[in-house]
Design an enzyme around this catalytic site. Structure first.
Site, PDB file in Angstrom:
ATOM      1  N   SER A  88       0.808  -1.219   0.000  1.00 21.48           N
ATOM      2  CA  SER A  88       0.000   0.000   0.000  1.00 21.48           C
ATOM      3  C   SER A  88       0.843   1.271   0.000  1.00 21.48           C
ATOM      4  O   SER A  88       0.394   2.313  -0.483  1.00 21.48           O
ATOM      5  CB  SER A  88      -0.937   0.004   1.212  1.00 21.48           C
ATOM      6  OG  SER A  88      -0.211  -0.199   2.410  1.00 21.48           O
ATOM      7  N   HIS A 106       2.068   4.856   4.821  1.00 18.44           N
ATOM      8  CA  HIS A 106       1.251   5.504   3.789  1.00 18.44           C
ATOM      9  C   HIS A 106       1.676   6.955   3.574  1.00 18.44           C
ATOM     10  O   HIS A 106       1.702   7.436   2.432  1.00 18.44           O
ATOM     11  CB  HIS A 106      -0.225   5.439   4.174  1.00 18.44           C
ATOM     12  CG  HIS A 106      -0.773   4.053   4.175  1.00 18.44           C
ATOM     13  ND1 HIS A 106      -2.023   3.743   4.678  1.00 18.44           N
ATOM     14  CD2 HIS A 106      -0.241   2.867   3.748  1.00 18.44           C
ATOM     15  CE1 HIS A 106      -2.248   2.449   4.546  1.00 18.44           C
ATOM     16  NE2 HIS A 106      -1.171   1.898   3.990  1.00 18.44           N
TER      17      HIS A 106
END
Length: 406
Positions: free
Chosen positions: A151, A203
């Protein structure tokens, strides 16, 4: 004449689910589908053999700094902790990776993914060290936080794809629209609120890497096209290049802004003026090529369909100006006064002949309209003014006259 009983009706049948799945899979480019297969196979193997020691392969800043286990930078993006984790990441990778691979090419996208994974890890370690060893407040939990999954790279790709798309706003799961430059940050907040065990720093570093790539800060690390072409022409990659899903570097779309190494400027990309110009705005703008009004493939002056009347008027106006300049330049002597007068009359006659038919029809229609409106009881002067304002339209002229009387 009887209709044949054996005639088959026209039946349109939809493709079955296996056929549609096969078509969908064939539409995914080579590298994107390869990453999906690798991550899926790794998760299935771990599930079958019962491997769950993710602390050995995850990105752990303390181990990277103390023991220099740099392999964690790349193993962490291939392993996933659960079935939903790998499914969500791969479902997000398919559209993002497919679009970027069609623009960049398969080999270049692989290099960009490695570059983004490396930069994410560097930013991750730097922020963790800063938080753990700052002189104000020290927190060690970031150094011992284990991050795993693809991610982080996906957030970098989101930033790059949003910049390439040139859109002004993006929809967040179809619920509401946000400015495109804040789209990745909104996703970061939404995932952090809705899901558990989400690496906020991982992230966030992905977003930072995406912006750094888009601003051109990695230009000095990106090789030229010849580098990718040499890899594509190598013998060990020939079997992959021959596949129809493989996209060569030279087959990408050059319209998007992809930071590449240039030989025009010998200075580093960090010191180039283009970088500082990109940093002047919060979000980079999509490059638009400025073209001349005249296309070299179609020389001459273009005309718009339906604009014959306007072009006729423009030609008449240019002829009148030309005639006026000729009259001004020439001195009107008694010997040539008659010739100039005849020339002027010939130009006027030509102009009348060119636009004579439309003017005559317009005059007839206008006179008939005046008579009709006068017969309705309106004043002739007001009727003429109303028809002029309505461009000869009787209905509009009646509305104008009625409004004046009201």
């Amino acid at each position: 004449m009887q209709r044949a009983r054996n005639m088959r009706p026209n039946i349109v049948s939809e493709a079955g689910l296996p056929t549609r799945m096969s078509q969908w899979w064939e539409s995914i480019p080579f590298l994107t589908s390869a990453v999906v297969v690798v991550c899926g196979v790794i998760y299935l193997v771990c599930l079958l053999v019962g491997y769950d020691s993710f602390t050995e392969v995850c990105f752990l800043p303390s181990e990277v700094v103390s023991r220099f286990q740099v392999y964690r930078i790349y193993t962490s993006i291939l392993f996933h902790g659960s079935l939903l984790h790998v499914l969500f990441n791969m479902m997000a990778l398919v559209p993002l990776g497919s679009e970027l691979e069609r623009i960049m090419g398969s080999v270049r996208l692989l290099y960009v993914i490695i570059l983004l994974a490396t930069s994410n890890a560097i930013f991750h370690v730097l922020i963790a060290l800063l938080v753990a060893h700052n002189p104000f407040l020290t927190y060690d939990f970031l150094m011992n936080q284990c991050a795993i999954g693809f991610s982080g790279v996906l957030f970098s790709m989101i930033v790059i794809e949003t910049s390439l798309s040139g859109v002004q706003s993006r929809s967040v799961f179809g619920l509401f629209n946000v400015p495109a430059k804040w789209y990745a940050f909104f996703l970061l907040v939404v995932f952090q609120l809705l899901m558990q065990n989400v690496s906020l720093l991982g992230h966030l570093c992905g977003i930072v890497s995406g912006f750094a790539y888009t601003y051109g800060l990695f230009n000095f690390l990106i090789p030229g096209t010849s580098f990718y072409s040499s890899i594509e022409s190598s013998s060990w990659l020939s079997s992959c290049v021959r596949r129809p899903k493989f996209i060569v570097c030279t087959g990408g779309n050059p319209s998007g802004y992809i930071p590449t190494h240039t030989t025009q400027n010998s200075t580093s990309g960090l010191l180039s003026g283009n970088v500082w110009r990109n940093l002047s705005s919060l979000m980079p703008q999509r490059e638009v090529s400025i073209e001349s009004n005249e296309d070299s493939r179609f020389p001459g002056r273009g005309r718009t369909l339906g604009s014959s009347q306007g072009q006729t008027a423009s030609h008449l106006h240019s002829d009148s100006n030309l005639q006026a300049r000729l009259l001004e330049d020439s001195s009107p002597t008694p010997g040539n006064t008659q010739q100039l007068s005849e020339g002027r009359h010939s130009v006027d006659n030509a102009a009348t002949a060119t636009a004579g038919v439309p003017q005559h029809q317009g005059a007839v229609i206008s006179e008939e309209g005046i008579r009709k409106l006068v017969s309705m009881g309106f004043d002739r002067t007001q009727v003429e003014v109303a028809l002029t304002a309505a461009d000869g339209d009787l209905n509009v002229a009646v509305e104008i006259l009625m409004s004046q009387q009201g």
